[in-house]
Design a protein around this motif. Structure first.
Motif, short mmCIF file in Angstrom:
data_model
loop_
_atom_site.label_atom_id
_atom_site.label_comp_id
_atom_site.label_asym_id
_atom_site.label_seq_id
_atom_site.Cartn_x
_atom_site.Cartn_y
_atom_site.Cartn_z
N ARG A 74 7.43 -3.40 4.51
CA ARG A 74 7.24 -2.40 3.47
C ARG A 74 6.69 -2.99 2.18
O ARG A 74 5.91 -2.35 1.47
CB ARG A 74 8.58 -1.71 3.17
N ASP A 75 7.07 -4.22 1.86
CA ASP A 75 6.61 -4.81 0.60
C ASP A 75 5.10 -4.93 0.53
O ASP A 75 4.51 -4.90 -0.55
CB ASP A 75 7.24 -6.20 0.43
N GLY A 76 4.46 -5.07 1.69
CA GLY A 76 3.01 -5.17 1.69
C GLY A 76 2.29 -3.86 1.52
O GLY A 76 1.06 -3.83 1.35
N SER A 77 3.05 -2.75 1.52
CA SER A 77 2.42 -1.44 1.39
C SER A 77 1.81 -1.21 0.02
O SER A 77 1.03 -0.27 -0.16
CB SER A 77 3.44 -0.34 1.70
N VAL A 78 2.17 -2.05 -0.96
CA VAL A 78 1.60 -1.86 -2.30
C VAL A 78 0.08 -1.99 -2.26
O VAL A 78 -0.63 -1.32 -3.03
CB VAL A 78 2.19 -2.87 -3.31
N ALA A 265 -0.85 -1.73 -11.01
CA ALA A 265 -1.86 -2.73 -11.39
C ALA A 265 -3.06 -2.66 -10.47
O ALA A 265 -4.22 -2.76 -10.91
CB ALA A 265 -1.25 -4.13 -11.38
N LEU A 266 -2.82 -2.49 -9.17
CA LEU A 266 -3.92 -2.38 -8.23
C LEU A 266 -4.71 -1.09 -8.46
O LEU A 266 -5.94 -1.07 -8.35
CB LEU A 266 -3.39 -2.42 -6.80
N MET A 267 -4.01 -0.01 -8.79
CA MET A 267 -4.70 1.27 -9.00
C MET A 267 -5.58 1.24 -10.25
O MET A 267 -6.77 1.52 -10.19
CB MET A 267 -3.67 2.39 -9.12
N VAL A 268 -4.99 0.91 -11.39
CA VAL A 268 -5.77 0.96 -12.63
C VAL A 268 -6.74 -0.22 -12.70
O VAL A 268 -7.77 -0.13 -13.37
CB VAL A 268 -4.86 1.00 -13.87
N GLY A 269 -6.43 -1.30 -12.01
CA GLY A 269 -7.37 -2.41 -11.96
C GLY A 269 -8.65 -2.03 -11.27
O GLY A 269 -9.74 -2.54 -11.59
N PHE A 465 -7.29 -7.91 -9.75
CA PHE A 465 -7.09 -6.51 -10.13
C PHE A 465 -6.20 -6.41 -11.37
O PHE A 465 -6.43 -5.56 -12.23
CB PHE A 465 -6.44 -5.76 -8.97
N GLY A 466 -5.17 -7.25 -11.44
CA GLY A 466 -4.32 -7.25 -12.63
C GLY A 466 -5.09 -7.62 -13.88
O GLY A 466 -4.89 -7.04 -14.95
N LEU A 467 -6.00 -8.58 -13.76
CA LEU A 467 -6.84 -8.96 -14.90
C LEU A 467 -7.77 -7.82 -15.29
O LEU A 467 -8.01 -7.57 -16.48
CB LEU A 467 -7.65 -10.21 -14.55
N ALA A 468 -8.32 -7.11 -14.29
CA ALA A 468 -9.18 -5.96 -14.59
C ALA A 468 -8.38 -4.86 -15.28
O ALA A 468 -8.87 -4.21 -16.21
CB ALA A 468 -9.82 -5.44 -13.30
N GLN A 528 1.54 -10.63 -9.33
CA GLN A 528 0.63 -9.62 -8.80
C GLN A 528 0.76 -8.28 -9.54
O GLN A 528 -0.17 -7.49 -9.55
CB GLN A 528 0.89 -9.39 -7.31
N GLY A 529 1.90 -8.04 -10.16
CA GLY A 529 2.11 -6.77 -10.84
C GLY A 529 2.07 -6.85 -12.36
O GLY A 529 2.13 -5.83 -13.04
N ILE A 530 1.94 -8.07 -12.89
CA ILE A 530 2.03 -8.23 -14.34
C ILE A 530 0.83 -7.61 -15.06
O ILE A 530 0.89 -7.36 -16.28
CB ILE A 530 2.17 -9.73 -14.70
#
Length: 585
Positions: A74-78, A265-269, A465-468, A528-530
């Motif tokens: 489940r953790d990889g579902s992000v 972070a992945l979405m808005v990145g 993605f987090g940087l973006a 990864q989420g920062i």
């Protein structure tokens, strides 16, 4: 299955793939800046949507995503939720407005929207930094495929991958990349679906992987996993994991806050990814950009809905294939990947038997998650040609995104920095030369990071993605929807958000990797989420500084108003802002 046969098929599929790409490159080689950057704006929405999907389905999506889900459940579902939702956010919130603006690059928009050379320069730095981090993950993916193909250690194969990527990015440009990426999408989609369909049939008897994921074990699948026929696949997988000391596959260990932050972070990145945003500049009209986004979402969804099913199939067959196997009889896929340095057996108890355990002190088998999808056909003993097809698909995915990223770096440095700020009268030929030089240097530097990565491919890409997210997302959204946003707010927002995220990632991934764990993370949020926290810092700084500095010039505020008028966007070709919209620098 004979590993040599699989390698021969890999050479065949990869050779045919590269030959087709070379033919397309020669046919559509870029000779002008408009072709090099935005394909002369002649791409149809469907073809551009397919090329965008190929850009989007990177090595992280094809090679790493299902492997990470297979290893972490489940953790990889992000990654699935974040990347899919992020594209929808991009297509609805930002892409049509930027296409209406009608320029080549995101830094150009930032510079003119905020009426500032300084803002443009900072945006160039952020674009290069984000793309550099992202391309490092892709080069790692290229290296992983080539390592198995030519029998090299992955570190040496990465260097070979740098040369392959540069051969296309430096010599051609966006127009050729568009056509080759259409070919690559077809290759990588077939390469992803074929093993998933095979495995679904093998385990559940259902030919549709998405349905097989929720299906029950067939007689053959039950025999393979040592379970009773008719048992739900996921339930059997949970039981097998518990027997070996793992947690439930359908459960997880990451905190809810970290899952939320990483997904966001992945979405808005996604909205701030320069190499995806620029894709919407390659179609003739603004309405075509919207149609292109819809086509791309359809093409992306086909693979992303297959990934969780493939992950479950791979985990089930992998655990069964390894557990209890004598090392002297280790399957060919394991010994082959062992030579690359991405698989390892440590005989802790001296019995020569390979044992997989959720307890690190007892586990004897180490397999990099990035190889699970590539090795899946061999693990499940599928026909050798399937192995070759998957390798060709993985290489196509990594090469496609790496090329797009290098072109973004090239455009940012040559057009936004050199021609936009340093040498305004630079000739087109010299501009393309600067672009190719920038791509070469960037690929070399990213190759070093790919040899010394801070994590698996999906993890490196998640950091990008987090940087973006922490650099571009607030500035782009405010630039489109808030007339009061100022250049000072944009500059300091980008600097604050990017600096915070970079320092956080550097601390846990390079300076103190021994502290990289929930006990030491800020609020339990992983590197990864920062980017979500960095995005909030950027937004706060942008708003506060904008409200404490003079409002932008009226011409800029009028530009913001025009960008949000759909009727005008549908009438105009969108190749330039309306008269008077160009801000004074």
């Amino acid at each position: 299955m004979n590993a040599l046969d699989a390698r021969a098929w890999t050479w065949i599929f990869v050779g045919v793939s590269l030959a087709v790409h070379a033919a397309v490159v020669v046919w559509s080689r870029a000779r002008a800046a408009s072709a090099y950057y935005v394909a002369e704006r002649r791409s149809s929405p469907a073809l551009n949507g397919m090329a965008t999907a190929a850009d989007w389905i990177s090595a992280a999506s094809f090679i790493s995503m299902a492997g990470v889900v297979a290893s972490s459940g489940r953790d990889g579902s992000v990654y699935l939720v974040g990347w899919t939702g992020g594209y929808v956010l991009l297509a609805v919130l930002v892409a049509p407005y930027l296409r209406k603006y009608g320029k080549y690059t995101v830094p150009q928009f930032v510079g003119e929207r905020y009426a500032s050379k300084g803002a443009r320069a900072v945006a160039v730095g952020c674009a290069v930094f984000v793309s550099f981090t992202y391309v490092a993950g892709q080069l790692r993916g290229v290296g992983i495929v080539l390592a198995r193909l030519v029998g090299l250690r992955v570190e040496r194969a990465v260097l070979l991958g740098v040369a392959v990527v540069l051969l296309q990015a430096v010599l051609v440009g966006r127009r050729a990349a568009t056509h080759t990426q259409v070919v690559r999408y077809a290759i990588l989609l077939i390469a992803y679906l074929v093993p998933a369909i095979f495995l679904s049939l093998l385990l559940t008897g259902v030919p549709v992987p998405q349905l097989g994921l929720g299906g029950r074990l067939s007689a053959g699948g039950a025999g393979l996993l040592g379970a009773e026929p008719g048992r739900p696949l996921l339930d059997a997988l949970d039981g097998l994991g518990r027997e070996l000391g793992f947690g439930r596959y359908t459960g997880g260990t990451r905190s809810r806050l970290d899952l939320l932050a990483s997904t966001l972070a992945l979405m808005v990145g996604t909205v701030g990814l320069p190499h995806i945003v620029i894709r919407f500049f390659t179609v003739p009209k603004i309405r075509d950009a919207r149609a292109s986004a819809a086509w791309a979402l359809l093409f992306i969804a086909v693979l992303y809905t297959t990934a969780p099913a493939l992950a479950a199939f791979v985990r089930a067959t992998y655990l069964h294939a390894v557990e209890g196997t004598p090392y002297r009889s280790a399957p060919g896929w394991f010994t082959g990947w062992e030579r690359t340095g991405l698989a390892r057996f440590t005989d802790r108890n001296g019995d020569g038997i390979m044992s997989v355990s959720g307890d690190p002190a007892r586990n004897e088998v180490s397999v990099d998650p990035d190889i699970l999808v590539l090795a899946a056909p061999e693990i499940a003993r599928l026909p050798p040609w399937v192995t070759g097809l998957v390798a060709a698909g993985g290489l196509a995915a990594a090469l496609s995104t790496a090329t797009g990223l290098l072109l973004v770096i090239a455009a940012s440095i040559s057009r936004d920095l050199v021609k936009g700020l340093w040498i305004p009268r630079l000739s087109e030929r010299a501009e393309v030369g600067w672009a190719r030089g920038a791509a070469t240097l960037s690929a070399a530097a990213a190759g070093w990071l790919a040899v010394h990565p801070p994590g698996h491919v999906a993890e490196v890409v998640a950091i990008a993605f987090g940087l973006a997210a922490s650099s571009f997302f607030p500035v782009l959204v405010a630039g489109i929807f808030w007339r009061r946003a100022t250049r000072e707010g944009a500059i300091w927002g980008m600097i604050a958000g990017t600096a915070f995220t970079t320092l956080y990632v550097h601390w846990f991934k390079f300076a103190r990797p021994d502290l990289d764990g929930p006990a030491h993370w800020l609020l339990g949020i992983s590197p990864q989420g920062i980017g979500t926290v960095g995005m909030l810092i950027n937004s706060a700084v942008l708003v506060v500084v904008s409200l404490r500095t003079p409002a932008p010039p009226q011409a800029v505020q009028d530009l913001v108003t025009r960008l949000r008028q759909p009727r005008e966007a549908d009438r105009a070709p969108g190749d330039a802002p309306a008269a008077g919209a160009r801000a004074r620098w």
